[in-house]
Write an enzyme that holds these catalytic residues in place. Structure first.
Site, PDB file in Angstrom:
ATOM      1  N   CYS A 106       0.842  -1.189   0.000  1.00 15.86           N
ATOM      2  CA  CYS A 106       0.000   0.000   0.000  1.00 15.86           C
ATOM      3  C   CYS A 106       0.882   1.245   0.000  1.00 15.86           C
ATOM      4  O   CYS A 106       1.946   1.278   0.624  1.00 15.86           O
ATOM      5  CB  CYS A 106      -0.959   0.005   1.182  1.00 15.86           C
ATOM      6  SG  CYS A 106      -0.266   0.574   2.730  1.00 15.86           S
ATOM      7  N   GLU A 107       0.425   2.245  -0.725  1.00 14.89           N
ATOM      8  CA  GLU A 107       1.240   3.455  -0.868  1.00 14.89           C
ATOM      9  C   GLU A 107       1.184   4.342   0.370  1.00 14.89           C
ATOM     10  O   GLU A 107       1.946   5.288   0.481  1.00 14.89           O
ATOM     11  CB  GLU A 107       0.832   4.228  -2.120  1.00 14.89           C
ATOM     12  CG  GLU A 107      -0.550   4.849  -2.077  1.00 14.89           C
ATOM     13  CD  GLU A 107      -0.901   5.521  -3.401  1.00 14.89           C
ATOM     14  OE1 GLU A 107      -0.353   5.122  -4.431  1.00 14.89           O
ATOM     15  OE2 GLU A 107      -1.740   6.437  -3.372  1.00 14.89           O
ATOM     16  N   HIS A 108       0.287   4.054   1.296  1.00 17.09           N
ATOM     17  CA  HIS A 108       0.192   4.889   2.496  1.00 17.09           C
ATOM     18  C   HIS A 108       1.133   4.437   3.602  1.00 17.09           C
ATOM     19  O   HIS A 108       1.620   5.267   4.372  1.00 17.09           O
ATOM     20  CB  HIS A 108      -1.247   4.900   3.012  1.00 17.09           C
ATOM     21  CG  HIS A 108      -2.221   5.413   1.997  1.00 17.09           C
ATOM     22  ND1 HIS A 108      -3.371   4.747   1.653  1.00 17.09           N
ATOM     23  CD2 HIS A 108      -2.169   6.513   1.221  1.00 17.09           C
ATOM     24  CE1 HIS A 108      -4.003   5.435   0.713  1.00 17.09           C
ATOM     25  NE2 HIS A 108      -3.295   6.506   0.431  1.00 17.09           N
ATOM     26  N   HIS A 109       1.347   3.129   3.725  1.00 12.22           N
ATOM     27  CA  HIS A 109       2.186   2.613   4.810  1.00 12.22           C
ATOM     28  C   HIS A 109       3.331   1.744   4.302  1.00 12.22           C
ATOM     29  O   HIS A 109       4.133   1.264   5.092  1.00 12.22           O
ATOM     30  CB  HIS A 109       1.328   1.800   5.784  1.00 12.22           C
ATOM     31  CG  HIS A 109       0.129   2.532   6.296  1.00 12.22           C
ATOM     32  ND1 HIS A 109      -1.127   2.408   5.732  1.00 12.22           N
ATOM     33  CD2 HIS A 109       0.009   3.442   7.295  1.00 12.22           C
ATOM     34  CE1 HIS A 109      -1.970   3.194   6.371  1.00 12.22           C
ATOM     35  NE2 HIS A 109      -1.314   3.837   7.318  1.00 12.22           N
ATOM     36  N   GLN A 147      -5.559  -0.264  -3.612  1.00 10.98           N
ATOM     37  CA  GLN A 147      -6.308  -1.336  -4.274  1.00 10.98           C
ATOM     38  C   GLN A 147      -7.248  -0.767  -5.337  1.00 10.98           C
ATOM     39  O   GLN A 147      -7.436  -1.347  -6.404  1.00 10.98           O
ATOM     40  CB  GLN A 147      -7.088  -2.138  -3.221  1.00 10.98           C
ATOM     41  CG  GLN A 147      -7.758  -3.369  -3.787  1.00 10.98           C
ATOM     42  CD  GLN A 147      -8.473  -4.176  -2.729  1.00 10.98           C
ATOM     43  OE1 GLN A 147      -8.052  -4.222  -1.575  1.00 10.98           O
ATOM     44  NE2 GLN A 147      -9.566  -4.828  -3.100  1.00 10.98           N
ATOM     45  N   HIS A 175      -5.228  -6.326   3.809  1.00 11.33           N
ATOM     46  CA  HIS A 175      -4.218  -5.279   3.965  1.00 11.33           C
ATOM     47  C   HIS A 175      -3.534  -5.414   5.316  1.00 11.33           C
ATOM     48  O   HIS A 175      -4.193  -5.305   6.348  1.00 11.33           O
ATOM     49  CB  HIS A 175      -4.865  -3.892   3.845  1.00 11.33           C
ATOM     50  CG  HIS A 175      -5.368  -3.599   2.464  1.00 11.33           C
ATOM     51  ND1 HIS A 175      -4.765  -2.670   1.647  1.00 11.33           N
ATOM     52  CD2 HIS A 175      -6.383  -4.131   1.753  1.00 11.33           C
ATOM     53  CE1 HIS A 175      -5.407  -2.633   0.483  1.00 11.33           C
ATOM     54  NE2 HIS A 175      -6.391  -3.511   0.528  1.00 11.33           N
ATOM     55  N   CYS A 177      -1.665  -3.350   6.729  1.00 14.47           N
ATOM     56  CA  CYS A 177      -1.733  -2.112   7.513  1.00 14.47           C
ATOM     57  C   CYS A 177      -3.035  -2.050   8.318  1.00 14.47           C
ATOM     58  O   CYS A 177      -3.105  -1.347   9.322  1.00 14.47           O
ATOM     59  CB  CYS A 177      -1.572  -0.877   6.624  1.00 14.47           C
ATOM     60  SG  CYS A 177      -2.810  -0.704   5.361  1.00 14.47           S
TER      61      CYS A 177
HETATM   62 ZN   LIG Z   1      -1.908   1.095   4.213  1.00 11.85          ZN
END
Ligand SMILES: [Zn+2]
Length: 218
Positions: A106-109, A147, A175, A177
């Site tokens: 995931c690009e956030h975490h 996603q 996920h 995260c």
């Molecule tokens: Zn994430």
């Protein structure tokens, strides 16, 4: 009779078009030594000693692993889907490839998310080899992703190359995260879909696709 008609416009979340930011981004690629130094910093940030025996080679291994995790940046979907088979004896019905496994981040975490992709399409000008669809999934999975974006990118890549009468993409994923941090929802699955062409226009086609995806295996 009024010429003014109220048109129903579906609300479509705006997603970055294929080839937008990631493909145009051309920063100087850091050296292997710079990447390893960054990982040593993260080990310190986690609270451990990067010079102890068990960790001393870890920055090198992580930098190498990143090459694998993110090798999708160097790949071009139109090269994978370049070979279209036009001779299919008039085959017109849906082609469904289901349970394509993938692993992404995931690009956030930068935490892993993984699951299965299912792709259905109605051919128009031809079909592609079935393994090509799995390679397209892999190309987009091996990038920093959401996603939702990945689902749309897969649909767009196939739409632009094959120009099918319709394309449906369903991704189900877990996920890390969500599982390991924050709300810690163990085992929860996220589903995303993209319906284009006749799948978008005809809800019965969406039902048919979903039923085929979820029907018991052979
Ligand atoms: Zn994430």
């Amino acid at each position: 009779m009024s010429h003014e008609r109220l048109q129903m416009i579906p609300v479509v979340k705006s997603l970055p078009a294929e080839g937008s930011s990631a493909d145009k981004f051309r920063a100087r690629k850091p050296s292997q030594a710079e990447a390893e130094a960054a990982i040593r910093t993260l080990i310190l940030w986690a609270g451990d000693d990067p010079s102890r025996e068990g960790l001393v080679d870890t920055p090198r291994r992580v930098a190498e692993a990143f090459r694998e995790y993110f090798k999708g940046y160097g790949e071009d979907p139109s090269e994978i889907l370049d070979r279209v088979f036009e001779e299919v004896e008039g085959y017109q019905d849906m082609i469904l490839v289901r349970d394509i496994p993938f692993h992404s981040h995931c690009e956030h975490h930068m935490a892993p998310f993984f699951g299965k992709a299912h792709i259905g399409y109605y051919p128009a000008k031809g079909v592609v080899g079935l393994s090509k669809l799995a390679r397209i999934v892999d190309l987009y999975a091996r990038r920093l992703q959401t996603q939702e974006t990945m689902t749309a990118q897969i649909a767009t890549a196939i739409e632009e190359t094959l120009e099918p009468r319709g394309i449906a993409v369903l991704i189900e994923a877990e996920h890390m995260c969500m599982t390991m941090r924050g709300v810690q929802k163990q085992g929860s699955t996220t589903l995303t879909t993209q319906y284009r062409g006749l799948f978008r226009d005809d809800p019965a086609e969406q039902v048919r696709f979903f039923t085929m995806v979820k029907s018991p295996g052979l």
